[in-house]
Write an enzyme that holds these catalytic residues in place. Sequence first.
Site, PDB file in Angstrom:
ATOM      1  N   HIS A  19       0.862  -1.198   0.000  1.00  0.00           N
ATOM      2  CA  HIS A  19       0.000   0.000   0.000  1.00  0.00           C
ATOM      3  C   HIS A  19       0.887   1.234   0.000  1.00  0.00           C
ATOM      4  O   HIS A  19       1.326   1.695   1.055  1.00  0.00           O
ATOM      5  CB  HIS A  19      -0.924  -0.028   1.229  1.00  0.00           C
ATOM      6  CG  HIS A  19      -1.927   1.079   1.274  1.00  0.00           C
ATOM      7  ND1 HIS A  19      -3.151   0.959   1.884  1.00  0.00           N
ATOM      8  CD2 HIS A  19      -1.900   2.355   0.779  1.00  0.00           C
ATOM      9  CE1 HIS A  19      -3.828   2.093   1.780  1.00  0.00           C
ATOM     10  NE2 HIS A  19      -3.070   2.963   1.112  1.00  0.00           N
ATOM     11  N   HIS A  21       1.403   4.914  -2.370  1.00  0.00           N
ATOM     12  CA  HIS A  21       1.058   5.804  -3.489  1.00  0.00           C
ATOM     13  C   HIS A  21       2.348   6.450  -3.956  1.00  0.00           C
ATOM     14  O   HIS A  21       2.992   7.160  -3.169  1.00  0.00           O
ATOM     15  CB  HIS A  21       0.073   6.879  -3.024  1.00  0.00           C
ATOM     16  CG  HIS A  21      -1.184   6.308  -2.438  1.00  0.00           C
ATOM     17  ND1 HIS A  21      -2.331   6.144  -3.174  1.00  0.00           N
ATOM     18  CD2 HIS A  21      -1.468   5.827  -1.196  1.00  0.00           C
ATOM     19  CE1 HIS A  21      -3.270   5.599  -2.409  1.00  0.00           C
ATOM     20  NE2 HIS A  21      -2.773   5.409  -1.203  1.00  0.00           N
ATOM     21  N   HIS A 199      -9.533   1.255  -1.360  1.00  0.00           N
ATOM     22  CA  HIS A 199      -9.465   1.847  -0.029  1.00  0.00           C
ATOM     23  C   HIS A 199     -10.871   1.789   0.561  1.00  0.00           C
ATOM     24  O   HIS A 199     -11.829   2.233  -0.091  1.00  0.00           O
ATOM     25  CB  HIS A 199      -9.037   3.311  -0.099  1.00  0.00           C
ATOM     26  CG  HIS A 199      -7.579   3.537  -0.360  1.00  0.00           C
ATOM     27  ND1 HIS A 199      -6.905   2.976  -1.405  1.00  0.00           N
ATOM     28  CD2 HIS A 199      -6.663   4.279   0.328  1.00  0.00           C
ATOM     29  CE1 HIS A 199      -5.639   3.368  -1.366  1.00  0.00           C
ATOM     30  NE2 HIS A 199      -5.460   4.155  -0.322  1.00  0.00           N
ATOM     31  N   GLU A 202     -11.207   3.509   5.979  1.00  0.00           N
ATOM     32  CA  GLU A 202     -10.146   4.346   6.562  1.00  0.00           C
ATOM     33  C   GLU A 202     -10.880   5.428   7.380  1.00  0.00           C
ATOM     34  O   GLU A 202     -10.801   5.446   8.601  1.00  0.00           O
ATOM     35  CB  GLU A 202      -9.282   4.961   5.460  1.00  0.00           C
ATOM     36  CG  GLU A 202      -8.169   5.873   5.964  1.00  0.00           C
ATOM     37  CD  GLU A 202      -7.415   6.582   4.822  1.00  0.00           C
ATOM     38  OE1 GLU A 202      -7.943   6.647   3.696  1.00  0.00           O
ATOM     39  OE2 GLU A 202      -6.296   7.086   5.092  1.00  0.00           O
ATOM     40  N   ASP A 280       1.897   3.920   2.893  1.00  0.00           N
ATOM     41  CA  ASP A 280       0.880   4.791   2.291  1.00  0.00           C
ATOM     42  C   ASP A 280       1.498   5.973   1.534  1.00  0.00           C
ATOM     43  O   ASP A 280       1.588   5.935   0.306  1.00  0.00           O
ATOM     44  CB  ASP A 280      -0.102   5.270   3.371  1.00  0.00           C
ATOM     45  CG  ASP A 280      -1.489   5.594   2.820  1.00  0.00           C
ATOM     46  OD1 ASP A 280      -1.727   5.390   1.630  1.00  0.00           O
ATOM     47  OD2 ASP A 280      -2.344   6.053   3.613  1.00  0.00           O
ATOM     48  N   ASP A 281       1.907   7.008   2.264  1.00  0.00           N
ATOM     49  CA  ASP A 281       2.480   8.220   1.648  1.00  0.00           C
ATOM     50  C   ASP A 281       3.675   8.662   2.495  1.00  0.00           C
ATOM     51  O   ASP A 281       3.594   9.655   3.238  1.00  0.00           O
ATOM     52  CB  ASP A 281       1.420   9.329   1.611  1.00  0.00           C
ATOM     53  CG  ASP A 281       0.191   8.903   0.829  1.00  0.00           C
ATOM     54  OD1 ASP A 281       0.254   8.902  -0.407  1.00  0.00           O
ATOM     55  OD2 ASP A 281      -0.823   8.547   1.460  1.00  0.00           O
TER      56      ASP A 281
HETATM   57  N1  HPA Z   1      -6.471   7.454   1.460  1.00  0.00           N
HETATM   58  C1  HPA Z   1      -7.121   7.802   0.353  1.00  0.00           C
HETATM   59  N2  HPA Z   1      -6.510   8.290  -0.717  1.00  0.00           N
HETATM   60  C2  HPA Z   1      -5.194   8.432  -0.695  1.00  0.00           C
HETATM   61  C3  HPA Z   1      -4.472   8.108   0.427  1.00  0.00           C
HETATM   62  C4  HPA Z   1      -5.142   7.567   1.549  1.00  0.00           C
HETATM   63  O1  HPA Z   1      -4.569   7.223   2.615  1.00  0.00           O
HETATM   64  N3  HPA Z   1      -3.177   8.382   0.119  1.00  0.00           N
HETATM   65  C5  HPA Z   1      -3.147   8.859  -1.143  1.00  0.00           C
HETATM   66  N4  HPA Z   1      -4.373   8.902  -1.636  1.00  0.00           N
HETATM   67 ZN    ZN Z   2      -3.633   4.844   0.560  1.00  0.00          ZN
END
Ligand code: HPA
Ligand code: ZN
Length: 339
Positions: A19, A21, A199, A202, A280-281
Amino acid sequence: MNTTSIKKFIEGIPKAELHLHIEGTFEPELMFEIAKRNNKKIKYSSVEELKKAYSFNNLQEFLDIYYAGANVLIEEQDFYDLTWAYLTKVHEQNVVHVELFFDPQTHTDRGVSFDTVIKGIHRALEDGKEQLGISFKLIMSFLRHLDEASAFKTLEQALPYKKWISAVGLDSSELGNPPSKFERVFAKSREEGFITVAHAGEEGPSEYIWDALDLLKVTRIDHGNRCLDDDTLVERLVALQMPLTVCPLSNLELKVVTDLKDHPIAKMLDLGLLVTVNSDDPAYFGGYMNENYQGIAEALNLSKQQITELTKNSFKASWLSDHEKDHMIAKIDTYFHNN
Ligand code: HPA
Ligand code: ZN
């Protein structure tokens, strides 16, 4: 058996990231460098100023900054440099396999062609495989705040690159953009041979996880934290051994949890859920894979056994072949016994 510290243990153990991006790996230093060569303006005057803006109360506040950052990416080489920087970073962290998202609409909506984006990313991934030994799969993610027609158009653009793209996903603003909005484009994606992930849960409710399973026919849930609100759903996820790609530092930075000590990942493991750890990021949330593992290991006092289980899950939940999975799981067992 020697007693490697948990930090060293985490550093050395082989891992897969499921996971991630690629736009979320854009470090401020590289952002300024690419902005300069493309003559693009950044709202902030320095790397330090930009980093100060990385403080979020929710997903949307993060997304606004994340999309603004991506604005300076124009040329194929920019996408190559972005991806290459990520690969060299995680190579140092013993990540040996990555299944990463890219968000084509973030770029095509500003006039950058689909071809430019995917060619840059894919060339770096091929180089990473050859030079760093990191295997990969690519996931094309639809932006859920945009409409169905835009997703269909993106799918059309992806078809000539089918052999490079394993799966489609769904990301961006979750609340108010339920899986049902993309039922038809996911059906078409499956017809075209793509695996599906989304996703879900969350910020959105557990119903979105049900809908990702039932309407989008996903084979993996990204995040999925909110499944814990619904015991019947947990039972179903356990029975299916449906992977959840959990992202601890992201959850902390986006206030999905208020403290890592309250992070549900240990509970999820105990319940028998197939949970994995991911970043994630990482450029925005303060850590790559090892920092995510270390964060939860420290906050939840995880054992080497639990860390081992999480890394094995990362391969089990991947789209590597059974043979490749068995090979990595055996490697991890040996590592556990020697450390
Ligand atoms: N959630 C939804 N969209 C996203 C995320 C996330 O954590 N990171 C980058 N785009
Ligand atoms: Zn994500």
